[in-house]
Design a protein around this motif. Structure first.
Motif, short mmCIF file in Angstrom:
data_model
loop_
_atom_site.label_atom_id
_atom_site.label_comp_id
_atom_site.label_asym_id
_atom_site.label_seq_id
_atom_site.Cartn_x
_atom_site.Cartn_y
_atom_site.Cartn_z
N GLY A 192 27.71 39.30 -110.63
CA GLY A 192 28.13 40.40 -109.79
C GLY A 192 28.85 39.93 -108.54
O GLY A 192 28.85 38.74 -108.20
N ARG A 193 29.46 40.88 -107.84
CA ARG A 193 30.21 40.56 -106.63
C ARG A 193 29.33 40.37 -105.41
O ARG A 193 29.80 40.02 -104.34
CB ARG A 193 31.23 41.67 -106.35
CG ARG A 193 32.30 41.79 -107.42
CD ARG A 193 33.29 42.88 -107.04
NE ARG A 193 34.32 43.07 -108.06
CZ ARG A 193 35.27 44.00 -107.98
NH1 ARG A 193 35.31 44.83 -106.93
NH2 ARG A 193 36.15 44.12 -108.95
N GLY B 231 24.95 27.34 -94.80
CA GLY B 231 25.56 27.43 -93.48
C GLY B 231 24.91 26.51 -92.49
O GLY B 231 24.31 25.48 -92.85
N HIS B 232 25.03 26.87 -91.21
CA HIS B 232 24.49 26.07 -90.12
C HIS B 232 23.70 26.97 -89.17
O HIS B 232 24.00 28.16 -89.02
CB HIS B 232 25.61 25.38 -89.33
CG HIS B 232 26.39 24.39 -90.14
ND1 HIS B 232 27.46 24.75 -90.93
CD2 HIS B 232 26.24 23.04 -90.28
CE1 HIS B 232 27.96 23.68 -91.53
NE2 HIS B 232 27.24 22.63 -91.14
N ALA B 233 22.72 26.36 -88.54
CA ALA B 233 21.94 27.05 -87.52
C ALA B 233 22.02 26.25 -86.23
O ALA B 233 21.72 25.04 -86.22
CB ALA B 233 20.49 27.21 -87.95
N GLU C 187 22.35 31.54 -86.52
CA GLU C 187 22.91 31.06 -87.78
C GLU C 187 24.35 31.51 -87.99
O GLU C 187 24.76 32.59 -87.54
CB GLU C 187 22.05 31.54 -88.95
CG GLU C 187 20.62 31.04 -88.91
CD GLU C 187 19.80 31.54 -90.09
OE1 GLU C 187 20.38 32.25 -90.95
OE2 GLU C 187 18.60 31.23 -90.16
N LYS C 188 25.06 30.68 -88.72
CA LYS C 188 26.39 31.00 -89.23
C LYS C 188 26.31 30.79 -90.74
O LYS C 188 26.20 29.65 -91.22
CB LYS C 188 27.44 30.08 -88.61
CG LYS C 188 28.86 30.59 -88.77
CD LYS C 188 29.15 31.67 -87.75
CE LYS C 188 30.63 32.02 -87.73
NZ LYS C 188 30.91 33.10 -86.76
N ARG C 189 26.35 31.88 -91.50
CA ARG C 189 26.14 31.80 -92.95
C ARG C 189 27.45 31.98 -93.71
O ARG C 189 28.33 32.72 -93.29
CB ARG C 189 25.16 32.89 -93.41
CG ARG C 189 23.77 32.78 -92.82
CD ARG C 189 22.90 33.94 -93.29
NE ARG C 189 21.55 33.87 -92.76
CZ ARG C 189 20.61 34.80 -93.00
NH1 ARG C 189 20.91 35.86 -93.74
NH2 ARG C 189 19.40 34.66 -92.50
N GLY D 244 30.97 35.76 -102.57
CA GLY D 244 32.17 36.33 -101.94
C GLY D 244 32.82 35.43 -100.93
O GLY D 244 33.88 35.75 -100.40
N MET D 245 32.17 34.28 -100.63
CA MET D 245 32.67 33.35 -99.61
C MET D 245 32.90 34.06 -98.28
O MET D 245 33.85 33.77 -97.55
CB MET D 245 33.96 32.66 -100.08
CG MET D 245 33.77 31.74 -101.26
SD MET D 245 32.60 30.40 -100.88
CE MET D 245 32.45 29.60 -102.48
#
Length: 650
Positions: A158-159, A550-552, A570-572, A577-578
């Protein structure tokens, strides 16, 4: 097979809705008791089949059935199970099906819990609810089915659900909001039924009031949770942006608040009957308007679902039928209604009427600010923007008289008052407000503007007057326990609502006036000061979730030499879907929130970081919860239920 059963169940529910619309209304018109008695069974049957249909969609989502188009577009195999369930209302078609579940649930509840109503009124209420269900059933089956297949070619994955919606707030916010939206259809149905019977007496107001209170409570709680969700999820530290979709939920809430006060006046004093009916029609009409705004594609918003103009036209046509029909019936019957009570200029009736006027004016301001840019653009006149400054300024004008009335009204009696009897009480409250407000503000903040002092004082005024009214009522009894026991739950509901709104006013004022923020470039080990705290950036670490990586950014917060908190902003990046999402880190507190959002990586080991210090922002959501509780507390008032039941049987 399960999705086909879901669609079939929805079709059967549609058949029952048509019968629920026709049988009781025709039975009430002709006096056929047999047809009227069929309504409760049809209502319960409709609810069962709609619930089965919704369960089929949940099953398809949980089992990753990507042959179902809706599941393929709004879910994925990597989603946690609870977000797979959430995805069933994370898109347009599923959200409409959730609306149908709520609609059917409210209808079944009315059918089962209104046994003491006279059959003609009960049948007409259920018939109107059946008509409303027919409209949304047709829309779902013909234009918005969540059970369409992608056979023979379907994706193996799925998307995924929109990352913005992968948040605990999304699990509870839409159901609560829809419970409020759809619950107002019950108030609308009672009003239309009363107009059809021509009996706009106190009975319909007494029966409509608890349903309206419940719907208003759910709507309040939904808006409150939505505000918290946006604050925590969007990464910009705001709590209300006057987004068109946010406004779409605020407008019915404002009118429903006016409706509650007007219903109380109609019930107790037999006045404002026509006005109360008009408010009931307007409240649900604005709920439908909000649905049109969200799902027509005429706006761009993080909250909006659809961009199909055909769907928008269907909803617009249905809105025109419901609103136009309701207003036409009102125009034909409202002139026959006569108020029973009499009152003087200085009375609780007038205070409640002024309260209604201010709430309606506020609604018109929001309506104008929301629709004018859309209409201007559709007429080919170009784009205009009506944003936060307009709404904030207009509401600042209204909040002064509204808060003054809110504090003063509980001390007023019905019919008439002598000013000398209440002037001393008002004087005491005013003196305490003028002492408490500046002492608190000047001892807590360095700079206090006149506007901040005034707005905070209004909230303090409401709190003091509410406390004074409670103490006066309790002191009139032989003991404190006796005095508290004598106060009905309706009074406690009023007190909760007023205190909650006062807290919201105070929180909004202080948060707006004293919030501070900084956008900084930081490297590991570097410290930044804000709001009396030191923020040390300790670097970033890699994170991995069920469907993202990602990064925290790790930040240690110091209050002097003491460690106040260790936060992870956080940066996810979501795998399918990128898409990138910012997950803010919040250290909550009653008097302040420390709020961090991680930005982009800069040169070397440096990162951008946004820091917020937001005083008393959490008090706003506490106030919202107290206001919503006011809508539920009164439902447990046994004296109220006994009185209504007795009068319904008489």
């Amino acid at each position: 097979m399960i999705p086909e059963l879901g669609y079939f169940s929805l079709t059967l529910a549609m058949v029952l809705c048509v019968l629920l619309f026709i049988f009781p209304l025709w039975g009430a018109h002709t006096g056929n008791l047999r047809l009227m008695r069929a309504a409760p069974s049809l209502a319960v049957g409709q609810f069962i089949f709609v619930l089965l249909s919704f369960a089929a969609l949940i099953y398809a989502s949980v089992t990753d059935d990507f042959t179902v188009a809706y599941v393929a577009y709004h879910s994925s195999s990597t989603l946690p199970w609870y977000y797979k369930i959430t995805s069933t209302w994370g898109g347009h078609e599923g959200a409409i099906l959730l609306w149908l579940v709520m609609q059917a649930g409210w209808t079944a509840a009315v059918a089962l819990m209104s046994k003491s109503l006279p059959w003609p009124l009960r049948a007409r209420v259920l018939g109107v609810l059946g008509f409303l269900a027919v409209g949304f059933m047709l829309y779902t089956l013909l234009m918005s089915s969540p059970f369409e297949r992608l056979l023979p070619y379907f994706p193996v994955e799925g998307r995924d659900l929109n990352p913005l919606l992968q948040d605990p707030g999304m699990i509870i916010h839409p159901p609560l909001l829809y419970m409020g939206y759809v619950g107002l259809s019950v108030s609308f149905s009672f009003a239309i039924a009363a107009l059809l019977t021509g009996q706009l007496d106190n009975l319909w107001a007494k029966w409509s009031r608890p349903w309206t209170m419940a719907a208003w409570g759910f709507l309040t709680l939904g808006i409150t949770i939505g505000s918290w969700w946006a604050y925590a999820e969007l990464g910009w530290g705001g709590w209300w942006f006057w987004d068109p979709v946010e406004n779409a939920s605020l407008m019915p809430w404002l009118v429903a608040t006016a409706l509650l006060h007007s219903l109380a006046t109609t019930e107790k004093r037999g006045i404002f009957k026509s006005w109360t009916v008009l408010l009931a029609i307007a409240a649900f009409s604005l709920s439908l308007l909000g649905t049109f705004i969200v799902r027509s594609g005429i706006i761009v918003s993080v909250h909006a679902f659809a961009s199909d103009p055909d769907r928008g036209m269907f909803i617009l046509a249905f809105l025109a039928i419901v609103v136009g029909g309701g207003l036409l019936l009102y125009a034909l019957r409202a002139g026959q209604v006569q108020s029973e009570g009499r009152y003087s200029l200085f009375s609780r009736e007038v205070a409640l009427w002024l309260n209604n006027i201010l709430l309606v004016v506020a609604t018109l301001i929001v309506l104008l600010g929301t629709l004018l840019p859309m209409v201007h653009k559709e007429l080919g006149l170009g784009s205009i923007s009506i944003g936060e400054p307009f709404f904030n300024q207009m509401f600042s004008y209204l909040i002064v008289p509204f808060a003054l009335l809110l504090g003063a009204a509980p001390l007023l009696r019905w019919k008439q008052n002598k000013f000398s009897q209440v002037a001393r009480k008002y004087g005491l409250g005013l003196v305490l407000t003028l002492i408490v407000t500046p002492v608190w503000l000047y001892s807590s903040f360095d700079n206090v503007s006149a506007l901040t002092l005034l707005a905070t004082g209004l909230g303090v005024w409401v709190l003091i007057m509410s406390a004074q009214d409670l103490l006066l009522k309790v002191s009139q009894a032989s003991s404190v326990a006796t005095g508290i026991k004598r106060l009905g739950l309706s009074y406690w509901a009023m007190l909760l609502g007023h205190v909650g709104l006062a807290l919201v006013v105070i929180s909004v004022t202080l948060t707006s006036a004293y919030s501070t923020e900084r956008d900084v470039r930081v490297e590991p080990g570097e410290q930044v000061a804000l709001g009396g705290y030191e923020f040390r950036f300790d670097g970033v670490k890699a994170i991995r979730g069920p469907n993202y990586s990602g990064h925290a950014g790790v930040v240690t917060v110091f209050d002097g030499d003491e460690v106040e908190a260790v936060l992870h902003a956080e940066k996810r990046r979501y795998d399918i879907g990128m898409q990138f999402m910012t997950e803010a880190a919040v250290d909550p507190g009653f008097t302040r929130d420390l709020y961090l959002a991680l930005g982009e990586q800069l040169s070397g080991n440096a990162w951008s970081l946004r820091l917020y210090h937001k005083p008393y922002v959490r008090v706003m959501w506490l106030g919202g919860i107290l206001i919503s509780l006011a809508g539920f507390v009164v439902l447990f008032d046994r004296r109220y239920r006994r009185r209504v039941r007795k009068e319904g049987q008489s």
